[in-house]
Design a protein around this motif. Structure first.
Motif, PDB file in Angstrom:
ATOM      1  N   THR A  82      57.350  55.759  29.542  1.00  0.00           N
ATOM      2  CA  THR A  82      56.244  55.659  30.492  1.00  0.00           C
ATOM      3  C   THR A  82      55.044  56.462  30.009  1.00  0.00           C
ATOM      4  N   ARG A  83      55.287  57.683  29.534  1.00  0.00           N
ATOM      5  CA  ARG A  83      54.179  58.510  29.040  1.00  0.00           C
ATOM      6  C   ARG A  83      53.500  57.861  27.845  1.00  0.00           C
ATOM      7  N   LEU A  84      54.294  57.310  26.914  1.00  0.00           N
ATOM      8  CA  LEU A  84      53.703  56.672  25.742  1.00  0.00           C
ATOM      9  C   LEU A  84      52.907  55.431  26.126  1.00  0.00           C
ATOM     10  N   LEU A  85      53.382  54.703  27.113  1.00  0.00           N
ATOM     11  CA  LEU A  85      52.641  53.538  27.597  1.00  0.00           C
ATOM     12  C   LEU A  85      51.319  53.970  28.232  1.00  0.00           C
ATOM     13  N   LYS A  86      51.351  55.035  29.017  1.00  0.00           N
ATOM     14  CA  LYS A  86      50.117  55.557  29.615  1.00  0.00           C
ATOM     15  C   LYS A  86      49.157  56.054  28.540  1.00  0.00           C
ATOM     16  N   PHE A  87      49.703  56.698  27.500  1.00  0.00           N
ATOM     17  CA  PHE A  87      48.852  57.147  26.403  1.00  0.00           C
ATOM     18  C   PHE A  87      48.164  55.966  25.752  1.00  0.00           C
ATOM     19  N   ASP A 134      47.385  53.105  27.151  1.00  0.00           N
ATOM     20  CA  ASP A 134      46.348  52.648  28.076  1.00  0.00           C
ATOM     21  C   ASP A 134      45.136  53.577  28.046  1.00  0.00           C
ATOM     22  N   THR A 135      45.388  54.877  28.024  1.00  0.00           N
ATOM     23  CA  THR A 135      44.295  55.854  27.987  1.00  0.00           C
ATOM     24  C   THR A 135      43.514  55.724  26.692  1.00  0.00           C
ATOM     25  N   TYR A 136      44.215  55.501  25.589  1.00  0.00           N
ATOM     26  CA  TYR A 136      43.531  55.334  24.307  1.00  0.00           C
ATOM     27  C   TYR A 136      42.659  54.083  24.335  1.00  0.00           C
ATOM     28  N   SER A 137      43.123  53.035  24.961  1.00  0.00           N
ATOM     29  CA  SER A 137      42.309  51.813  25.073  1.00  0.00           C
ATOM     30  C   SER A 137      41.029  52.091  25.852  1.00  0.00           C
ATOM     31  N   GLU A 138      41.150  52.848  26.940  1.00  0.00           N
ATOM     32  CA  GLU A 138      39.960  53.236  27.709  1.00  0.00           C
ATOM     33  C   GLU A 138      39.037  54.100  26.858  1.00  0.00           C
ATOM     34  N   LEU A 139      39.628  54.986  26.107  1.00  0.00           N
ATOM     35  CA  LEU A 139      38.862  55.886  25.260  1.00  0.00           C
ATOM     36  C   LEU A 139      38.084  55.119  24.199  1.00  0.00           C
ATOM     37  N   GLU A 194      40.891  59.291  15.779  1.00  0.00           N
ATOM     38  CA  GLU A 194      41.438  58.360  14.797  1.00  0.00           C
ATOM     39  C   GLU A 194      42.918  58.618  14.502  1.00  0.00           C
ATOM     40  N   VAL A 195      43.406  59.806  14.787  1.00  0.00           N
ATOM     41  CA  VAL A 195      44.812  60.126  14.508  1.00  0.00           C
ATOM     42  C   VAL A 195      45.746  59.762  15.668  1.00  0.00           C
ATOM     43  N   ILE A 196      45.189  59.461  16.819  1.00  0.00           N
ATOM     44  CA  ILE A 196      46.020  59.198  17.995  1.00  0.00           C
ATOM     45  C   ILE A 196      46.952  57.999  17.808  1.00  0.00           C
ATOM     46  N   PRO A 197      46.488  56.865  17.294  1.00  0.00           N
ATOM     47  CA  PRO A 197      47.426  55.736  17.119  1.00  0.00           C
ATOM     48  C   PRO A 197      48.593  56.054  16.181  1.00  0.00           C
ATOM     49  N   GLN A 198      48.329  56.793  15.110  1.00  0.00           N
ATOM     50  CA  GLN A 198      49.403  57.149  14.194  1.00  0.00           C
ATOM     51  C   GLN A 198      50.397  58.096  14.864  1.00  0.00           C
ATOM     52  N   LYS A 199      49.876  59.042  15.622  1.00  0.00           N
ATOM     53  CA  LYS A 199      50.760  59.967  16.337  1.00  0.00           C
ATOM     54  C   LYS A 199      51.596  59.210  17.375  1.00  0.00           C
ATOM     55  N   HIS A 200      50.983  58.243  18.022  1.00  0.00           N
ATOM     56  CA  HIS A 200      51.685  57.438  19.021  1.00  0.00           C
ATOM     57  C   HIS A 200      52.828  56.666  18.364  1.00  0.00           C
ATOM     58  N   GLU A 201      52.563  56.036  17.220  1.00  0.00           N
ATOM     59  CA  GLU A 201      53.595  55.286  16.503  1.00  0.00           C
ATOM     60  C   GLU A 201      54.737  56.200  16.064  1.00  0.00           C
ATOM     61  N   LEU A 237      44.128  63.390  23.526  1.00  0.00           N
ATOM     62  CA  LEU A 237      43.510  62.474  24.488  1.00  0.00           C
ATOM     63  C   LEU A 237      42.638  63.226  25.490  1.00  0.00           C
ATOM     64  N   ARG A 238      43.141  64.332  25.991  1.00  0.00           N
ATOM     65  CA  ARG A 238      42.358  65.118  26.958  1.00  0.00           C
ATOM     66  C   ARG A 238      41.080  65.652  26.330  1.00  0.00           C
ATOM     67  N   ASN A 239      41.179  66.128  25.108  1.00  0.00           N
ATOM     68  CA  ASN A 239      40.007  66.643  24.413  1.00  0.00           C
ATOM     69  C   ASN A 239      38.966  65.540  24.216  1.00  0.00           C
ATOM     70  N   ALA A 240      39.409  64.380  23.798  1.00  0.00           N
ATOM     71  CA  ALA A 240      38.490  63.260  23.584  1.00  0.00           C
ATOM     72  C   ALA A 240      37.897  62.783  24.892  1.00  0.00           C
ATOM     73  N   LEU A 241      38.713  62.673  25.921  1.00  0.00           N
ATOM     74  CA  LEU A 241      38.208  62.213  27.217  1.00  0.00           C
ATOM     75  C   LEU A 241      37.195  63.189  27.797  1.00  0.00           C
ATOM     76  N   ALA A 242      37.422  64.469  27.568  1.00  0.00           N
ATOM     77  CA  ALA A 242      36.474  65.470  28.068  1.00  0.00           C
ATOM     78  C   ALA A 242      35.104  65.275  27.426  1.00  0.00           C
ATOM     79  N   TYR A 243      35.087  64.876  26.170  1.00  0.00           N
ATOM     80  CA  TYR A 243      33.820  64.652  25.492  1.00  0.00           C
ATOM     81  C   TYR A 243      33.183  63.325  25.870  1.00  0.00           C
TER      82      TYR A 243
END
Length: 92
Positions: A13-18, A20-25, A42-49, A84-90
């Motif tokens: 569930t958390r990975l699915l939400k991540f 979705d959040t990355y798509s919004e980002l 740019e590193v978020i998708p690799q970390k997610h995988e 994600l939080r750092n990027a969303l804050a910006y």
């Protein structure tokens, strides 16, 4: 449902939400063209995988190695969450 199954479901569930959040980002990033150096989206998708692959290993782990996989996966997910939080804050 045992502890391992509940944990697996929570991580899925958390990975699915991540995702979705990355798509919004990504949408927010398209509006703002520049980003400070400490925003590393740019590193978020690799970390997610990597975390998703680790979750698969956890599913097949025995009880002895489960705790090790769980700890490592917790760290990976916390790292993604921080990015994600750092990027969303910006961008938000």
């Amino acid at each position: 449902m045992d502890e391992k199954e509940m944990y697996r479901a929570e991580m899925e569930t958390r990975l699915l939400k991540f995702h979705d959040t990355y798509s919004e980002l990504k949408t927010l990033m398209e509006r703002k063209k520049d980003a400070p150096r400490d925003v590393r989206v740019e590193v978020i998708p690799q970390k997610h995988e990597k975390a998703a692959a680790h979750l698969k290993k956890l599913e097949n782990s025995d009880q002895n190695s489960y705790q090790k996989f769980k700890k490592e996966l917790d760290e990976m997910v916390d790292d993604i969450d921080g990015d994600l939080r750092n990027a969303l804050a910006y961008f938000a």
